[in-house]
Motif scaffolding. Structure first.
Motif, PDB file in Angstrom:
ATOM      1  N   SER A  33       2.009  -5.727   6.521  1.00 37.54           N
ATOM      2  CA  SER A  33       1.181  -4.811   5.741  1.00 37.54           C
ATOM      3  C   SER A  33      -0.199  -4.551   6.327  1.00 37.54           C
ATOM      4  O   SER A  33      -1.044  -3.952   5.670  1.00 37.54           O
ATOM      5  N   SER A  59      -5.610  -2.143   5.978  1.00 40.81           N
ATOM      6  CA  SER A  59      -4.450  -2.222   5.104  1.00 40.81           C
ATOM      7  C   SER A  59      -3.522  -1.032   5.348  1.00 40.81           C
ATOM      8  O   SER A  59      -3.967   0.099   5.562  1.00 40.81           O
ATOM      9  N   ASN A  60      -2.224  -1.301   5.358  1.00 39.26           N
ATOM     10  CA  ASN A  60      -1.228  -0.241   5.507  1.00 39.26           C
ATOM     11  C   ASN A  60      -1.078   0.480   4.171  1.00 39.26           C
ATOM     12  O   ASN A  60      -0.560  -0.086   3.198  1.00 39.26           O
ATOM     13  N   PHE A  63       2.129   0.789   1.675  1.00 42.75           N
ATOM     14  CA  PHE A  63       2.555  -0.220   0.703  1.00 42.75           C
ATOM     15  C   PHE A  63       1.989   0.127  -0.672  1.00 42.75           C
ATOM     16  O   PHE A  63       0.911   0.720  -0.780  1.00 42.75           O
ATOM     17  N   THR A  67      -0.500  -4.593  -3.541  1.00 38.04           N
ATOM     18  CA  THR A  67       0.175  -5.499  -2.599  1.00 38.04           C
ATOM     19  C   THR A  67      -0.794  -6.530  -2.041  1.00 38.04           C
ATOM     20  O   THR A  67      -0.420  -7.679  -1.787  1.00 38.04           O
TER      21      THR A  67
END
Length: 205
Positions: A33, A59-60, A63, A67
């Protein structure tokens, strides 16, 4: 019959619990992530103790929201690529994180921040010659791995770079060696001169 059913359900529950505990300590169980990038170009050779690596992570956003609710700390590491692990058991990759020896060199530890983060690291002088990639682990409040991201693909074949270790003697050591050698020669010459002078004194008397 009921007893057998109860025993079966109990064993199944224990097995599931055991597998869950084991999986939670493996890389394959962690969500990928984090988006991680590193500055070296693929195949670039960097000299230890001289050149820098800039790592960025964030942060991805693909997601779902929340998360990263347990994310507290990010630890960025320099990791051995498969080509530099071959026939080297002390660098072996294991899915179980406690046994994994892929990422042995710390780059930086930072509090987690979902936005874009960046850090420039001068390659440590003790980093051995090898092919590397960069990986970042995310830890929760109990210092347990809960996510990760890396600047390469799953097969660890892209965005790899090399580090050239420091070899030979340092310039200051060479200078000190020369000075010591000159001092030794001068001292030896002085010693012989004094010995000869002492030998002549009795003869003159």
């Amino acid at each position: 019959m009921k007893l057998l059913t109860i025993l079966f359900l109990a064993l199944s529950s224990l097995s599931f619990f055991a597998l869950s505990c084991y999986a939670s300590g493996t890389l394959s169980a962690l969500p990928n992530s984090l988006i991680v990038t590193s500055s070296p170009k693929a195949g670039q050779v960097l000299k230890a103790g001289e050149l820098n690596i800039t790592v960025t992570w964030s942060s991805n956003k693909t997601f779902r929201a929340g998360t990263d609710s347990t994310y507290k700390t990010v630890k960025v590491k320099l990791c051995y690529a498969p080509i530099s692990q071959k026939d080297r058991g002390w660098r072996k990759t294991e899915d179980e994180l406690k046994k994994d020896r892929t990422c042995q060199h710390k780059i930086v530890t930072k509090p987690y921040n979902a936005s874009t983060n960046s850090f420039t690291w001068t390659i440590a002088r003790d980093i051995p010659s090898a092919t590397y990639f960069v990986r970042a682990y995310v830890f929760d409040a109990k210092d347990k791995e809960v996510a990760y991201g890396q600047a390469t693909d799953d097969a660890k074949k892209t965005n790899l770079f090399e580090v050239e270790a420091i070899t030979g003697r340092h310039a200051s050591l060479d200078i000190a060696s020369v000075c010591f050698s000159v001092f030794s020669v001068v001292s030896l010459a002085g010693f012989f001169y004094l010995e000869k002078r002492k030998a002549r004194v009795p003869q003159q008397k």
